[in-house]
Write a protein that holds these residues in place. Structure first.
Motif, PDB file in Angstrom:
ATOM      1  N   LEU A   1     -29.115  -6.156 -16.026  1.00  0.00           N
ATOM      2  CA  LEU A   1     -28.350  -7.376 -15.774  1.00  0.00           C
ATOM      3  C   LEU A   1     -26.919  -7.070 -15.365  1.00  0.00           C
ATOM      4  O   LEU A   1     -26.241  -7.914 -14.765  1.00  0.00           O
ATOM      5  N   ASN A   2     -26.441  -5.861 -15.681  1.00  0.00           N
ATOM      6  CA  ASN A   2     -25.058  -5.494 -15.377  1.00  0.00           C
ATOM      7  C   ASN A   2     -24.870  -4.889 -14.004  1.00  0.00           C
ATOM      8  O   ASN A   2     -23.733  -4.779 -13.542  1.00  0.00           O
ATOM      9  N   HIS A   3     -25.980  -4.483 -13.347  1.00  0.00           N
ATOM     10  CA  HIS A   3     -25.768  -3.742 -12.102  1.00  0.00           C
ATOM     11  C   HIS A   3     -26.820  -3.968 -11.017  1.00  0.00           C
ATOM     12  O   HIS A   3     -26.651  -3.475  -9.906  1.00  0.00           O
ATOM     13  N   CYS A   4     -27.898  -4.697 -11.300  1.00  0.00           N
ATOM     14  CA  CYS A   4     -28.930  -4.864 -10.272  1.00  0.00           C
ATOM     15  C   CYS A   4     -29.129  -6.334  -9.925  1.00  0.00           C
ATOM     16  O   CYS A   4     -29.317  -7.174 -10.820  1.00  0.00           O
ATOM     17  N   GLU A   5     -29.119  -6.624  -8.635  1.00  0.00           N
ATOM     18  CA  GLU A   5     -29.266  -8.001  -8.167  1.00  0.00           C
ATOM     19  C   GLU A   5     -30.640  -8.583  -8.493  1.00  0.00           C
ATOM     20  O   GLU A   5     -30.789  -9.802  -8.572  1.00  0.00           O
ATOM     21  N   MET A   6     -31.635  -7.733  -8.683  1.00  0.00           N
ATOM     22  CA  MET A   6     -32.999  -8.206  -8.939  1.00  0.00           C
ATOM     23  C   MET A   6     -33.286  -8.382 -10.431  1.00  0.00           C
ATOM     24  O   MET A   6     -34.417  -8.687 -10.810  1.00  0.00           O
ATOM     25  N   ALA A   7     -32.296  -8.206 -11.283  1.00  0.00           N
ATOM     26  CA  ALA A   7     -32.533  -8.133 -12.727  1.00  0.00           C
ATOM     27  C   ALA A   7     -33.183  -9.396 -13.292  1.00  0.00           C
ATOM     28  O   ALA A   7     -34.106  -9.312 -14.116  1.00  0.00           O
ATOM     29  N   PHE A   8     -32.741 -10.589 -12.876  1.00  0.00           N
ATOM     30  CA  PHE A   8     -33.297 -11.821 -13.445  1.00  0.00           C
ATOM     31  C   PHE A   8     -34.750 -12.030 -13.011  1.00  0.00           C
ATOM     32  O   PHE A   8     -35.576 -12.533 -13.784  1.00  0.00           O
ATOM     33  N   TYR A   9     -35.058 -11.627 -11.774  1.00  0.00           N
ATOM     34  CA  TYR A   9     -36.461 -11.692 -11.331  1.00  0.00           C
ATOM     35  C   TYR A   9     -37.312 -10.757 -12.181  1.00  0.00           C
ATOM     36  O   TYR A   9     -38.385 -11.144 -12.677  1.00  0.00           O
ATOM     37  N   CYS A  10     -36.851  -9.526 -12.361  1.00  0.00           N
ATOM     38  CA  CYS A  10     -37.626  -8.543 -13.125  1.00  0.00           C
ATOM     39  C   CYS A  10     -37.762  -8.965 -14.586  1.00  0.00           C
ATOM     40  O   CYS A  10     -38.815  -8.758 -15.200  1.00  0.00           O
ATOM     41  N   ARG A  11     -36.708  -9.562 -15.141  1.00  0.00           N
ATOM     42  CA  ARG A  11     -36.798 -10.018 -16.534  1.00  0.00           C
ATOM     43  C   ARG A  11     -37.822 -11.135 -16.668  1.00  0.00           C
ATOM     44  O   ARG A  11     -38.624 -11.151 -17.613  1.00  0.00           O
ATOM     45  N   SER A  12     -37.817 -12.062 -15.708  1.00  0.00           N
ATOM     46  CA  SER A  12     -38.789 -13.152 -15.733  1.00  0.00           C
ATOM     47  C   SER A  12     -40.208 -12.613 -15.660  1.00  0.00           C
ATOM     48  O   SER A  12     -41.108 -13.075 -16.373  1.00  0.00           O
ATOM     49  N   ARG A  13     -40.408 -11.613 -14.815  1.00  0.00           N
ATOM     50  CA  ARG A  13     -41.734 -11.019 -14.660  1.00  0.00           C
ATOM     51  C   ARG A  13     -42.148 -10.276 -15.932  1.00  0.00           C
ATOM     52  O   ARG A  13     -43.306 -10.365 -16.360  1.00  0.00           O
ATOM     53  N   ALA A  14     -41.212  -9.548 -16.538  1.00  0.00           N
ATOM     54  CA  ALA A  14     -41.522  -8.822 -17.767  1.00  0.00           C
ATOM     55  C   ALA A  14     -41.879  -9.783 -18.892  1.00  0.00           C
ATOM     56  O   ALA A  14     -42.788  -9.538 -19.686  1.00  0.00           O
ATOM     57  N   ARG A  15     -41.167 -10.911 -18.956  1.00  0.00           N
ATOM     58  CA  ARG A  15     -41.472 -11.922 -19.977  1.00  0.00           C
ATOM     59  C   ARG A  15     -42.854 -12.521 -19.752  1.00  0.00           C
ATOM     60  O   ARG A  15     -43.613 -12.726 -20.710  1.00  0.00           O
ATOM     61  N   ALA A  16     -43.178 -12.804 -18.503  1.00  0.00           N
ATOM     62  CA  ALA A  16     -44.482 -13.392 -18.206  1.00  0.00           C
ATOM     63  C   ALA A  16     -45.621 -12.444 -18.578  1.00  0.00           C
ATOM     64  O   ALA A  16     -46.713 -12.885 -18.951  1.00  0.00           O
ATOM     65  N   GLU A  17     -45.351 -11.153 -18.488  1.00  0.00           N
ATOM     66  CA  GLU A  17     -46.363 -10.148 -18.813  1.00  0.00           C
ATOM     67  C   GLU A  17     -46.302  -9.734 -20.282  1.00  0.00           C
ATOM     68  O   GLU A  17     -47.026  -8.830 -20.699  1.00  0.00           O
ATOM     69  N   ASN A  18     -45.394 -10.397 -21.058  1.00  0.00           N
ATOM     70  CA  ASN A  18     -45.196 -10.047 -22.476  1.00  0.00           C
ATOM     71  C   ASN A  18     -44.850  -8.569 -22.651  1.00  0.00           C
ATOM     72  O   ASN A  18     -45.246  -7.927 -23.634  1.00  0.00           O
ATOM     73  N   SER A  19     -44.109  -8.034 -21.700  1.00  0.00           N
ATOM     74  CA  SER A  19     -43.771  -6.616 -21.725  1.00  0.00           C
ATOM     75  C   SER A  19     -42.700  -6.322 -22.763  1.00  0.00           C
ATOM     76  O   SER A  19     -41.752  -7.098 -22.944  1.00  0.00           O
ATOM     77  N   LEU A  20     -42.827  -5.180 -23.416  1.00  0.00           N
ATOM     78  CA  LEU A  20     -41.805  -4.737 -24.363  1.00  0.00           C
ATOM     79  C   LEU A  20     -40.503  -4.346 -23.671  1.00  0.00           C
ATOM     80  O   LEU A  20     -39.481  -4.155 -24.328  1.00  0.00           O
ATOM     81  N   ASP A  21     -40.523  -4.234 -22.333  1.00  0.00           N
ATOM     82  CA  ASP A  21     -39.316  -3.860 -21.596  1.00  0.00           C
ATOM     83  C   ASP A  21     -38.168  -4.832 -21.854  1.00  0.00           C
ATOM     84  O   ASP A  21     -37.000  -4.441 -21.794  1.00  0.00           O
ATOM     85  N   VAL A  22     -38.477  -6.108 -22.136  1.00  0.00           N
ATOM     86  CA  VAL A  22     -37.414  -7.089 -22.341  1.00  0.00           C
ATOM     87  C   VAL A  22     -36.605  -6.785 -23.588  1.00  0.00           C
ATOM     88  O   VAL A  22     -35.486  -7.282 -23.751  1.00  0.00           O
ATOM     89  N   LEU A  23     -37.140  -5.962 -24.485  1.00  0.00           N
ATOM     90  CA  LEU A  23     -36.444  -5.635 -25.733  1.00  0.00           C
ATOM     91  C   LEU A  23     -35.595  -4.377 -25.616  1.00  0.00           C
ATOM     92  O   LEU A  23     -34.906  -4.010 -26.565  1.00  0.00           O
ATOM     93  N   GLY A  24     -35.652  -3.724 -24.465  1.00  0.00           N
ATOM     94  CA  GLY A  24     -34.809  -2.558 -24.248  1.00  0.00           C
ATOM     95  C   GLY A  24     -35.520  -1.246 -24.491  1.00  0.00           C
ATOM     96  O   GLY A  24     -36.545  -1.189 -25.174  1.00  0.00           O
ATOM     97  N   PRO A  25     -34.969  -0.138 -23.947  1.00  0.00           N
ATOM     98  CA  PRO A  25     -35.639   1.164 -24.027  1.00  0.00           C
ATOM     99  C   PRO A  25     -35.752   1.711 -25.450  1.00  0.00           C
ATOM    100  O   PRO A  25     -36.695   2.440 -25.753  1.00  0.00           O
ATOM    101  N   VAL A  26     -34.794   1.387 -26.327  1.00  0.00           N
ATOM    102  CA  VAL A  26     -34.855   1.907 -27.693  1.00  0.00           C
ATOM    103  C   VAL A  26     -36.094   1.362 -28.407  1.00  0.00           C
ATOM    104  O   VAL A  26     -36.861   2.108 -29.029  1.00  0.00           O
ATOM    105  N   VAL A  27     -36.309   0.027 -28.309  1.00  0.00           N
ATOM    106  CA  VAL A  27     -37.490  -0.582 -28.917  1.00  0.00           C
ATOM    107  C   VAL A  27     -38.751  -0.096 -28.213  1.00  0.00           C
ATOM    108  O   VAL A  27     -39.762   0.222 -28.849  1.00  0.00           O
ATOM    109  N   ARG A  28     -38.691  -0.011 -26.890  1.00  0.00           N
ATOM    110  CA  ARG A  28     -39.859   0.412 -26.090  1.00  0.00           C
ATOM    111  C   ARG A  28     -40.346   1.787 -26.529  1.00  0.00           C
ATOM    112  O   ARG A  28     -41.542   2.027 -26.668  1.00  0.00           O
ATOM    113  N   GLU A  29     -39.406   2.686 -26.766  1.00  0.00           N
ATOM    114  CA  GLU A  29     -39.780   4.054 -27.128  1.00  0.00           C
ATOM    115  C   GLU A  29     -40.368   4.126 -28.534  1.00  0.00           C
ATOM    116  O   GLU A  29     -41.135   5.033 -28.844  1.00  0.00           O
ATOM    117  N   GLN A  30     -39.981   3.180 -29.392  1.00  0.00           N
ATOM    118  CA  GLN A  30     -40.523   3.174 -30.750  1.00  0.00           C
ATOM    119  C   GLN A  30     -42.015   2.828 -30.769  1.00  0.00           C
ATOM    120  O   GLN A  30     -42.728   3.197 -31.691  1.00  0.00           O
TER     121      GLN A  30
END
Length: 395
Positions: free
Chosen positions: A321-350
């Protein structure tokens, strides 16, 4: 067959794969009728921040307008500097460089405790007559090579114009300053208006400034490497100059950028092999907005463009969200897919081996049977779920 020549002389030739015309044609087709947008230091820094995102790599390699695409599909970007911040930054930079960089020299000598020889300041900002980037680059190359070979007394070079070939395209990069002969090596100087308070600065801002400076280091090494000069002539330590505490008085710090230089270098080699990513796409896929030249607005249906974007793998992280113009599109897509990516890499790696929040909740509730690799994690999730239930019951 011998390896093709590398555009980065300081890198092993084997990591570079020549971009072939069919790939260039395919990238042009991805962009469509829109004007090609060239790489700059900020877009290269964004690549290093999220190296696994295929969508970002393809949009940048094809020169597509990410902001326009994101806006048309209903997810406009919202980051960027305010006009006040830009003005403040320009004012601070001008003060640091005033009188032949007198304030910068004071910082180098007093704050960073460097013993400098006699300093010769050279302003490359207006070199080139008509101001064309290629002419300014040629003049910059001439001046910096003479300094590197000891044929001139140049020490501080203001706004040199560097060039780096990325995916077959020339990207022109303009650092704030390149200082020479700090311990006999070139150093990139980044002048920023965020404060250094009690010797500490905001880590996110320092990282952003450092990553951007890495592009300049790589470009400068490329310039010297083409003339047979070792990469060691360019330091991977950056000189960061910023306001001290809550004043406008400059102070400085050295920032070690070795890891980020290595990471960005790997990303550049990945871009050179962009053909591997293009081969995974449907042949007729395009991100063309089909802009009406008279009305200056896209004619392509937003739903159709969204469908095209959905064909490409994305890797969303909250800091996008701080540096990529496509961030809101990608976040919407990750949410729709229930992806853990929306919680960040620290949670994802756990949650290694678990991709979605649906799977996490299913394992926690005992509704899913874990695989062999998930048994330990499933037990931990069920335990956490029991503790939460007990706490909620006690409340």
């Amino acid at each position: 067959m011998p390896d093709p020549p590398s555009p980065y002389p300081f890198l092993p030739a084997r990591i570079y794969e020549t971009v072939k015309e069919p790939v260039d044609d395919r990238l042009d087709a991805l962009r469509g009728s829109g004007k090609r947008l060239d790489y700059n230091a900020r877009s290269l820094a964004a690549l290093e921040n999220n190296p696994r995102c295929t969508l970002r790599a393809l949009l940048d390699a094809s020169g597509s307008d990410k902001a326009a695409i994101a806006t048309h599909v209903g997810h406009p970007p919202s980051f960027g500097q305010s006009s006040f911040a830009i003005t403040r930054g320009n004012t601070f930079e001008a003060m640091v460089k005033d009188n032949g960089c007198a304030e910068l020299l004071r910082v180098l000598r007093e704050t960073l405790k460097l013993t400098l020889p006699e300093v010769a300041y050279e302003d490359l900002n207006d070199v080139g007559g008509d101001g064309r980037s290629d002419k300014r680059h040629e003049r910059t190359k001439e001046v910096l090579l003479r300094a590197a070979r000891g044929e001139s007394e140049g020490t501080l070079f203001d706004h040199p114009m560097l060039r780096l070939q990325i995916g077959g395209q020339d990207a022109y990069l303009e650092p704030d300053l390149v200082a020479f002969r700090i311990d006999g090596r070139f150093h990139v100087v980044e002048i920023k208006s965020f404060p250094i308070i009690d010797g500490q600065a905001d880590s996110a801002q320092v990282r952003a400034a450092t990553t951007q400076a890495c592009a300049y280091i790589i470009a400068l090494r490329d310039l010297l490497g083409r003339a047979g000069i070792s990469e060691d002539a360019v330091s991977d330590t950056i000189v960061l100059v910023a306001p001290k505490n809550f004043t406008n008085r400059p102070t400085g710090a050295f920032v070690d950028a070795r890891k980020q230089v290595a990471a960005l270098t790997r990303q550049l080699s990945r871009i050179e092999r962009i053909g591997d990513l293009v081969d995974l796409l449907p042949e007729d896929l395009t991100f063309d907005l089909d802009v009406d030249k008279d009305k200056k607005r896209p004619r392509r249906p937003a739903a159709e463009l969204t469908e095209a974007l959905d064909h490409v793998l994305v890797t969303y992280r909250p800091d996008c969200l701080n540096h990529c113009e496509m961030a809101f599109y990608c976040r919407s897509r990750a949410r729709a897919e229930n992806s853990l990516d929306v919680l960040g890499p620290v949670v994802r790696e756990q949650f290694g081996g678990i991709d979605t929040t649906t799977m996490v909740m299913g394992l926690a509730r005992g509704e899913l049977t874990p695989s062999e690799d998930q048994v330990e994690m499933a037990a931990a999730l069920r335990h956490a779920a029991r503790l939460r239930a007990e706490l909620e019951g006690a409340a």
